[in-house]
Design an enzyme around this catalytic site. Structure first.
Site, PDB file in Angstrom:
ATOM      1  N   ASP A 121      38.532  32.217  40.800  1.00 11.99           N
ATOM      2  CA  ASP A 121      37.719  31.760  39.712  1.00 11.99           C
ATOM      3  C   ASP A 121      36.677  32.870  39.394  1.00 11.99           C
ATOM      4  O   ASP A 121      36.354  33.483  40.187  1.00 11.99           O
ATOM      5  CB  ASP A 121      37.303  30.562  39.799  1.00 11.99           C
ATOM      6  CG  ASP A 121      38.125  29.253  39.728  1.00 11.99           C
ATOM      7  OD1 ASP A 121      39.507  29.660  39.744  1.00 11.99           O
ATOM      8  OD2 ASP A 121      37.824  28.092  39.831  1.00 11.99           O
ATOM      9  N   HIS A 133      37.044  33.066  44.660  1.00  7.67           N
ATOM     10  CA  HIS A 133      36.159  33.253  43.519  1.00  7.67           C
ATOM     11  C   HIS A 133      35.967  34.873  43.598  1.00  7.67           C
ATOM     12  O   HIS A 133      35.492  35.467  44.366  1.00  7.67           O
ATOM     13  CB  HIS A 133      34.772  32.949  43.551  1.00  7.67           C
ATOM     14  CG  HIS A 133      34.614  31.186  43.359  1.00  7.67           C
ATOM     15  ND1 HIS A 133      34.931  30.737  44.447  1.00  7.67           N
ATOM     16  CD2 HIS A 133      34.535  30.662  42.247  1.00  7.67           C
ATOM     17  CE1 HIS A 133      34.743  29.346  43.976  1.00  7.67           C
ATOM     18  NE2 HIS A 133      34.664  29.324  42.783  1.00  7.67           N
TER      19      HIS A 133
END
Length: 205
Positions: A33, A175
């Site tokens: 992400d 992430h």
């Protein structure tokens, strides 16, 4: 303290969201992400290439605007792209109309049937609006949270958590962001090495 494995009750409360993909195979679904970001996203791409792994990148529209060349690298490597809003909005604190407009602004750059709400915060009314605006949209959550964004989490502890809890069919959340970099740089290559030796494949959602 973040929970590594998503509780079954949470998944039961939101059955319209995808939390894992149980195919019966030894397959892990890696997701990243908040990118694309210089240094971090190319590092991730390099590690994935070493293991012939495919992943899903839930991108922020504004980061695509800032770093279109890195976005192209992700696409050219054959990975799947998902929408993560244009400005990383927290759905619980955002008006439905604003949330939809932000999703659609990112969709102009991404054009994906996959969406992940930032912070996992999305109202049922927003789920309905997004699916009406984008027929066939799948909202992808996760079963394993690496918590690589947490500066208080030691890299080795982050690695131990991920390796201890991940199994076939799990969607694992990392992430590709500067905030996660200290842990991601340590965890990703080591986790990939262990999982690969254990016979896992790595596929995109």
């Amino acid at each position: 303290m973040s929970l590594v494995k998503t509780p079954w009750l949470v998944k039961k409360l939101y059955p319209q969201l995808t939390w894992d993909i149980d195919t019966g195979n030894r397959c892990i679904y890696l997701t990243f992400d908040d990118g694309p970001i210089p240094i971090v996203t190319p590092f991730v791409l390099n590690i994935l290439q070493q293991y012939n792994a495919k992943a899903t990148f839930f991108c922020i529209g504004d980061n695509i605007r800032k770093h279109p060349d890195i976005f192209e690298q992700v696409k050219n490597a054959g990975h799947t792209i998902g929408n993560h809003t244009y400005n990383h909005l927290k759905g619980w604190e955002t008006a439905d109309k604003t949330y939809l407009e932000n999703f659609l602004l990112a969709d102009e750059l991404i054009n994906s049937k996959l969406f992940r709400p930032p912070y996992a915060r999305i109202k049922r009314s927003q789920v309905k609006l997004l699916k009406e605006a984008k027929p066939g949209l799948q909202i992808i959550m996760w079963n394993i949270l690496s918590a690589d964004y947490d500066p208080k989490l030691k890299p080795q502890k982050c690695l131990d958590n991920v390796l201890r809890h991940t199994a076939g069919g799990d969607i694992v959340l990392f992430h590709d962001s500067l905030k996660a970099w200290d842990r991601l740089e340590y965890v990703l290559p080591r986790a990939m090495e262990v999982w690969s030796k254990e016979g896992y494949e790595f596929k995109s959602v």
